[in-house]
Design a protein around this motif. Structure first.
Motif, mmCIF file in Angstrom:
data_model
loop_
_atom_site.group_PDB
_atom_site.id
_atom_site.type_symbol
_atom_site.label_atom_id
_atom_site.label_comp_id
_atom_site.label_asym_id
_atom_site.label_seq_id
_atom_site.Cartn_x
_atom_site.Cartn_y
_atom_site.Cartn_z
ATOM 1 N N PHE A 79 0.796 -1.224 0.000
ATOM 2 C CA PHE A 79 0.000 0.000 0.000
ATOM 3 C C PHE A 79 0.832 1.278 0.000
ATOM 4 O O PHE A 79 0.416 2.301 -0.534
ATOM 5 C CB PHE A 79 -0.908 0.017 1.246
ATOM 6 N N PHE A 80 2.012 1.210 0.613
ATOM 7 C CA PHE A 80 2.775 2.436 0.867
ATOM 8 C C PHE A 80 4.134 2.450 0.177
ATOM 9 O O PHE A 80 4.756 1.395 -0.017
ATOM 10 C CB PHE A 80 3.039 2.626 2.371
ATOM 11 N N LEU A 105 4.323 8.621 4.154
ATOM 12 C CA LEU A 105 3.818 7.436 3.451
ATOM 13 C C LEU A 105 3.059 7.914 2.222
ATOM 14 O O LEU A 105 2.156 8.749 2.328
ATOM 15 C CB LEU A 105 2.897 6.625 4.358
ATOM 16 N N VAL A 106 3.424 7.402 1.057
ATOM 17 C CA VAL A 106 2.768 7.782 -0.191
ATOM 18 C C VAL A 106 1.830 6.655 -0.603
ATOM 19 O O VAL A 106 2.260 5.504 -0.776
ATOM 20 C CB VAL A 106 3.798 8.059 -1.298
ATOM 21 N N ILE A 107 0.531 6.967 -0.724
ATOM 22 C CA ILE A 107 -0.483 5.996 -1.182
ATOM 23 C C ILE A 107 -0.799 6.340 -2.627
ATOM 24 O O ILE A 107 -1.381 7.387 -2.920
ATOM 25 C CB ILE A 107 -1.756 6.080 -0.313
ATOM 26 N N LEU A 117 -9.147 -1.955 2.863
ATOM 27 C CA LEU A 117 -8.366 -2.920 3.628
ATOM 28 C C LEU A 117 -9.256 -4.058 4.103
ATOM 29 O O LEU A 117 -10.371 -3.855 4.606
ATOM 30 C CB LEU A 117 -7.723 -2.230 4.830
ATOM 31 N N GLU A 118 -8.725 -5.284 3.956
ATOM 32 C CA GLU A 118 -9.458 -6.443 4.466
ATOM 33 C C GLU A 118 -9.419 -6.452 5.989
ATOM 34 O O GLU A 118 -10.387 -6.851 6.646
ATOM 35 C CB GLU A 118 -8.838 -7.728 3.908
ATOM 36 N N GLU A 119 -8.289 -6.030 6.529
ATOM 37 C CA GLU A 119 -8.155 -5.897 7.976
ATOM 38 C C GLU A 119 -7.249 -4.702 8.258
ATOM 39 O O GLU A 119 -6.342 -4.404 7.474
ATOM 40 C CB GLU A 119 -7.562 -7.158 8.595
ATOM 41 N N GLU A 178 -7.059 6.325 1.277
ATOM 42 C CA GLU A 178 -7.253 7.182 0.120
ATOM 43 C C GLU A 178 -5.915 7.565 -0.488
ATOM 44 O O GLU A 178 -4.909 7.737 0.214
ATOM 45 C CB GLU A 178 -8.008 8.453 0.522
ATOM 46 N N GLU A 179 -5.894 7.710 -1.810
ATOM 47 C CA GLU A 179 -4.680 8.115 -2.521
ATOM 48 C C GLU A 179 -4.192 9.465 -1.966
ATOM 49 O O GLU A 179 -4.969 10.397 -1.781
ATOM 50 C CB GLU A 179 -4.969 8.254 -4.016
ATOM 51 N N GLY A 180 -2.896 9.533 -1.690
ATOM 52 C CA GLY A 180 -2.346 10.781 -1.154
ATOM 53 C C GLY A 180 -1.064 10.547 -0.380
ATOM 54 O O GLY A 180 -0.433 9.482 -0.490
#
Length: 462
Positions: free
Chosen positions: A10-11, A24-26, A32-34, A69-71
């Motif tokens: 993810f990151f 952290l860049v998304i 997320l499942e968990e 969320e993307e960001g």
């Protein structure tokens, strides 16, 4: 699935160039499942060498998310260094190297004619040392050094002494205090109770000269300290290592030459030639004169009409020019002479550094030979002695050059603040130059400030 693999799905880690912030860049949104745990996030940061300044509350917030969320999310911030504080000087008397710009309307020119007096053994000033500051740490755990404060560039001068235990400067004689840009002096005083005449003639004195009268055309007054005149100066020459105080004014008829190592304070200037290594304070008008000040020119209550004025930082006046559009030239910023001096000092520094390297190499070779064979020839001993003397002189000269460059760099910094302030009217045909940038005033302006902005001479309202 490994922890780092799970988070890396993810990151991505982005560390700012200064390494004082990590995020952290998304790159796209995820459901997320968990939820991710704080421990997973911390381990992921550690794997990417983010070991200092982790923002715990942000990690807790991310760990509570079910949807990413993307960001970009900042997750660590370094500890910035605490830079050292500059050293400063505290005077025992109410005497300062500069008058604060905000106090310019409160200057009483009659009162500033008083030259401060000290007695033998009196403390003049205490010098406070700069602090080193405290190092910081970036998000990678690397130390970020603090910038130490600058020391006070002023030393005890003539007839003063330095007391190390108190970090203070004391007077060694009864006399007149003179504070110059680099040193504090105390000078003896020589007085003339009246006008300068043929009977008295020219004066050249190691201390302060006080003349309780006028100085006519043709005379020359030179003082290592200050010159204080209770009267009028005509086409005479005045040269002072300290300041020059003239209670009346200068009627120079383009023959006077006034030069001060620090400030010039005068009632008015008419067809005079005045040079100050710091500031020029004029109570009334400056008319058809040539004035040069390293820092400021203040024309308190009158006009600047005609002539040429040059100041490193600012020119303040009530009116500039007149209704007849008399050409008046203003020059702001570091003068050509100072710029050339910076260039020459840098060239000399390079030569001295190269000389030190060569001398050190010669010394190392001779010492190595002496160590191997336990002795040197008489000629080699002479060479080694000369090498040591030359090295000492070169190191001392390098320190002097560095100190001179530091002062001139301060002047270059002041040039960025250069401006003209007109509290009443600026008339037509005032020619203003900031280095190579120039503007001739073709409108009448009131209450304005003129400075260089984006390589253009800009005029704004006060």
């Amino acid at each position: 699935m490994a922890v780092t693999q799970h988070c890396s799905d993810f990151f991505q880690i982005h560390v700012q160039p200064g390494k004082m912030e990590a995020a952290l860049v998304i790159q796209q949104s995820y459901a997320l499942e968990e939820p991710l745990s704080v421990e997973q996030l911390k381990e992921f940061l550690n794997e990417n060498h983010i070991v200092h300044g982790t923002l715990e509350d942000v990690l807790l917030q991310i760990a509570s998310m079910e949807f990413l969320e993307e960001g970009t999310i900042v997750v660590a911030k370094g500890t910035p260094p605490v830079h050292g504080k500059d050293g400063f000087i505290k005077y025992e008397q109410k005497y300062s190297r500069k008058l604060d710009l905000d106090d310019r309307r409160n200057i009483n020119f009659r009162e500033v004619m008083t030259i401060p007096t000290v007695v033998e053994g009196e403390k003049i000033a205490t010098i406070f040392s700069p602090t080193l500051g405290e190092s910081g740490m970036n998000v990678l755990g690397e130390a970020v050094p603090a910038v130490p404060g600058k020391k006070v560039l002023i030393k005890p001068g003539k007839n003063t002494e330095w007391k190390e235990e108190e970090q203070a400067i004391y007077s060694m004689i009864d006399g007149q205090l003179s504070v110059e840009p680099r040193a504090i002096h105390v000078y003896p005083q020589y007085e003339v109770n009246g006008d300068i005449t043929m009977k008295i003639g020219n004066l050249n004195f190691v201390g302060t000269i006080v003349i309780r009268g006028n100085v006519p055309t043709g005379y020359q007054i030179i003082a290592d300290g200050d010159i204080k005149i209770y009267g009028l100066v005509e086409g005479a020459t005045l040269i002072a290592g300290g300041s020059i105080f003239i209670s009346e004014g200068i009627v120079g008829s383009n023959k006077s030459r006034i030069k001060a190592g620090t400030d010039v304070r005068v009632g008015y200037i008419n067809q005079g030639h005045v040079v100050s290594n710091r500031n020029i304070f004029v109570e009334n008008s400056i008319l058809h004169s040539q004035c040069v000040a390293k820092e400021h020119i203040y024309c308190q209550r009158g006009n600047i009409i005609g002539g040429s004025l040059s100041a490193g930082v600012s020119i303040h006046a009530k009116d500039i020019g007149n209704r007849m559009s008399t050409k008046t030239e203003l020059f702001l910023g570091m003068n050509k002479e100072s710029i050339e001096k910076v260039k020459k000092l840098n060239e000399e520094k390079e030569e001295v550094v190269n000389s030190i390297k060569k001398l050190e190499l010669i010394g190392e070779k001779l010492k190595l030979k002496e160590k191997k064979i336990s002795s040197l020839t008489p000629k080699e001993k002479v060479v080694l002695l000369r090498q040591r003397n030359s090295l000492t002189q070169s190191v001392e000269r390098l320190a002097q050059v560095d100190e001179e460059l530091l002062l001139l760099k301060h002047d270059l910094k002041l040039m960025e603040e250069a401006h003209v302030i007109v509290t009443e009217v600026m008339y037509l045909n005032v020619d203003i130059s900031f280095g190579k940038y120039r503007k001739i005033i073709n409108h009448v302006y009131q209450h304005v400030k003129i400075k260089l902005e984006n390589k253009e001479v800009a005029i704004t309202s006060l």
